[in-house]
Design an enzyme around this catalytic site. Structure first.
Site, short mmCIF file in Angstrom:
data_model
loop_
_atom_site.label_atom_id
_atom_site.label_comp_id
_atom_site.label_asym_id
_atom_site.label_seq_id
_atom_site.Cartn_x
_atom_site.Cartn_y
_atom_site.Cartn_z
N ASN A 5 36.11 -50.73 37.29
CA ASN A 5 36.55 -50.60 35.91
C ASN A 5 36.54 -49.12 35.54
O ASN A 5 35.78 -48.34 36.11
CB ASN A 5 35.60 -51.35 34.97
CG ASN A 5 35.93 -52.83 34.90
OD1 ASN A 5 37.08 -53.23 35.07
ND2 ASN A 5 34.93 -53.64 34.64
N HIS A 6 37.35 -48.74 34.58
CA HIS A 6 37.25 -47.39 34.04
C HIS A 6 35.96 -47.29 33.22
O HIS A 6 35.45 -48.31 32.74
CB HIS A 6 38.44 -47.07 33.14
CG HIS A 6 39.74 -46.96 33.88
ND1 HIS A 6 40.83 -46.31 33.37
CD2 HIS A 6 40.12 -47.41 35.11
CE1 HIS A 6 41.84 -46.35 34.24
NE2 HIS A 6 41.42 -47.03 35.30
#
Ligand code: COA
Length: 129
Positions: A5-6
């Site tokens: 995930n960012h």
């Protein structure tokens, strides 16, 4: 999709560090959820999305357009966003027998010999094979 995930703990979620020399100090994406694993003999319906790190059990079916946010048990049919169990393909005792059979690990000659049984529903006959 892959397992990352960012970052969401800063102002920007943009993954600066992977795009430009000198931006490394922004730090790499966090929250890596590990490998996304799709079991054997899984049918992924058109447009299904499996979120990072989720595991789809052997023999499961993921309905068209579903977004899988949780692990899917073996031989379950799931659908929707978020994907929920629509029903089980087999009772639990049969699922255990099918997992023990693990036909996907058979040599290709044995699969070829038994392909009609694999496409049919007689699990006793499959076990005898
Ligand atoms: C998941 C699927 C296999 C279920 O088929 P089915 O057993 O015949 O299911 P039904 O049509 O009887 O639907 C059963 C319930 O699940 C729901 N449902 C079915 N598919 C769904 C989906 N993709 N997303 C969300 N809900 C779904 C139905 O609305 C129904 O809900 P209800 O009982 O509240 O009315 C099928 O709907 C599907 O999505 N197939 C994928 C098709 C595809 O992508 N083909 C590409 C070629 S590989």
């Amino acid at each position: 999709m892959n397992g990352a995930n960012h970052r969401m703990d800063g102002v920007s979620t943009y993954p600066f560090a992977i795009f430009q020399p000198g931006w490394e100090q922004a730090g790499l994406p966090t929250g890596h959820r590990g490998d996304t694993v799709v079991g054997n003999d899984v049918w992924l319906g058109y447009g299904a999305i499996i979120l990072p790190g989720r595991h789809i059990g052997h023999g499961a079916v993921v309905g068209a357009g579903s977004v899988v946010t949780r692990d899917v048990p073996p031989y379950a049919i799931v659908g929707g966003n978020p994907a929920r169990c629509i029903r089980q393909r087999y009772p639990e005792a049969v699922v255990l027998r099918l997992l023990a059979l693990a036909w996907w690990d058979w040599p290709i000659e044995k699969i070829s010999r038994n392909v009609a049984l694999l496409a049919a529903g007689d699990i006793d006959a499959l076990e005898r094979a």
